[in-house]
Write a protein that holds these residues in place. Structure first.
Motif, short mmCIF file in Angstrom:
data_model
loop_
_atom_site.label_atom_id
_atom_site.label_comp_id
_atom_site.label_asym_id
_atom_site.label_seq_id
_atom_site.Cartn_x
_atom_site.Cartn_y
_atom_site.Cartn_z
N VAL A 78 0.84 -1.20 0.00
CA VAL A 78 0.00 0.00 0.00
C VAL A 78 0.87 1.25 0.00
O VAL A 78 0.61 2.21 -0.73
N ALA A 79 1.93 1.24 0.78
CA ALA A 79 2.81 2.40 0.87
C ALA A 79 3.55 2.65 -0.43
O ALA A 79 3.85 3.79 -0.77
N CYS A 80 3.84 1.60 -1.16
CA CYS A 80 4.56 1.75 -2.43
C CYS A 80 3.64 2.20 -3.56
O CYS A 80 4.11 2.49 -4.66
N GLY A 81 2.36 2.22 -3.30
CA GLY A 81 1.44 2.59 -4.35
C GLY A 81 1.21 1.48 -5.35
O GLY A 81 0.82 1.71 -6.49
N TYR A 82 1.46 0.26 -4.94
CA TYR A 82 1.29 -0.89 -5.84
C TYR A 82 -0.16 -1.04 -6.24
O TYR A 82 -1.06 -0.96 -5.42
N ARG A 83 -0.37 -1.23 -7.52
CA ARG A 83 -1.69 -1.56 -8.04
C ARG A 83 -1.51 -2.63 -9.11
O ARG A 83 -0.58 -2.54 -9.90
N PRO A 84 -2.40 -3.61 -9.15
CA PRO A 84 -2.25 -4.65 -10.18
C PRO A 84 -2.52 -4.08 -11.57
O PRO A 84 -3.17 -3.04 -11.73
N SER A 85 -2.01 -4.78 -12.58
CA SER A 85 -2.17 -4.30 -13.96
C SER A 85 -3.63 -4.22 -14.36
O SER A 85 -4.00 -3.39 -15.19
N THR A 86 -4.48 -5.04 -13.75
CA THR A 86 -5.90 -4.99 -14.08
C THR A 86 -6.50 -3.63 -13.72
O THR A 86 -7.40 -3.15 -14.39
N TYR A 87 -5.97 -2.99 -12.69
CA TYR A 87 -6.45 -1.66 -12.30
C TYR A 87 -6.25 -0.67 -13.45
O TYR A 87 -7.15 0.09 -13.80
N TYR A 88 -5.06 -0.69 -14.05
CA TYR A 88 -4.77 0.24 -15.14
C TYR A 88 -5.51 -0.13 -16.41
O TYR A 88 -5.94 0.74 -17.16
N ALA A 89 -5.67 -1.44 -16.65
CA ALA A 89 -6.46 -1.87 -17.81
C ALA A 89 -7.92 -1.45 -17.64
O ALA A 89 -8.57 -1.05 -18.61
#
Length: 170
Positions: free
Chosen positions: A17-28
């Motif tokens: 969460v702190a790194c701002g990680y988001r899965p690729s599906t979020y951007y898709a």
């Protein structure tokens, strides 16, 4: 021991969460999670495969990205063109008598999509592979062939989502 496991899980969760990680599906989903119309360039040589690929693409776009499929280009925010570049089968393994035992199905798709709101067009190719076994001394039947193409198409669409996610940064 339980406290250590709990602290480790909390640490890992906070790290992502702190790194701002988001899965690729979020951007898709940001890129394709709108009203979508899928056009298919049906191959006259193999129309059944074309339909299988379109079904695989639309299923994954609805399930993973939450796209709303529309019936016409006029209603769509995004128009996606799909083309089967190739479908191939290759032998991976033979048995001791020389019969084909293990196959690989490979599907290569040409993808082009237009976002009407930004007038940007992006195009690329994706591929998917699926390995499968058949009974000794038999050949690939239509059911196995269609299942293999469908699963390889699913893998290609997964690659498509990754490419769309990466392309959303450009």
């Amino acid at each position: 021991m339980r406290v250590t496991k709990s602290l480790f899980v909390i640490f890992v969760a906070l790290f992502f969460v702190a790194c701002g990680y988001r899965p690729s599906t979020y951007y898709a989903k940001q890129e394709l999670g709108k009203d979508l119309y899928v056009r298919l360039d049906v191959s006259p040589a193999d129309p059944k495969n074309s339909v299988l690929v379109k079904d695989a693409v639309t299923k994954i776009l609805i399930q993973r990205v939450g796209s709303n499929m529309v019936d016409s280009e006029v209603e769509a925010d995004i128009i996606m063109d799909l083309r089967i570049s190739s479908v191939s089968f290759s032998t991976l393994q033979y048995d001791k008598d020389g019969y084909n035992k293990l196959y690989k199905a490979k599907v290569v798709l040409g993808v082009k999509y237009l976002d009407k709101s930004t007038s940007k067009t992006k195009s690329f190719t994706v591929d998917g592979e699926y390995d499968f076994a058949i009974d000794i001394g038999t050949t690939i039947n239509d059911t196995q062939r269609f299942e293999a193409i469908s699963k390889a198409s699913d893998m290609a669409v997964t690659d498509l989502l990754s490419r769309v996610a990466v392309g959303s940064f450009q």
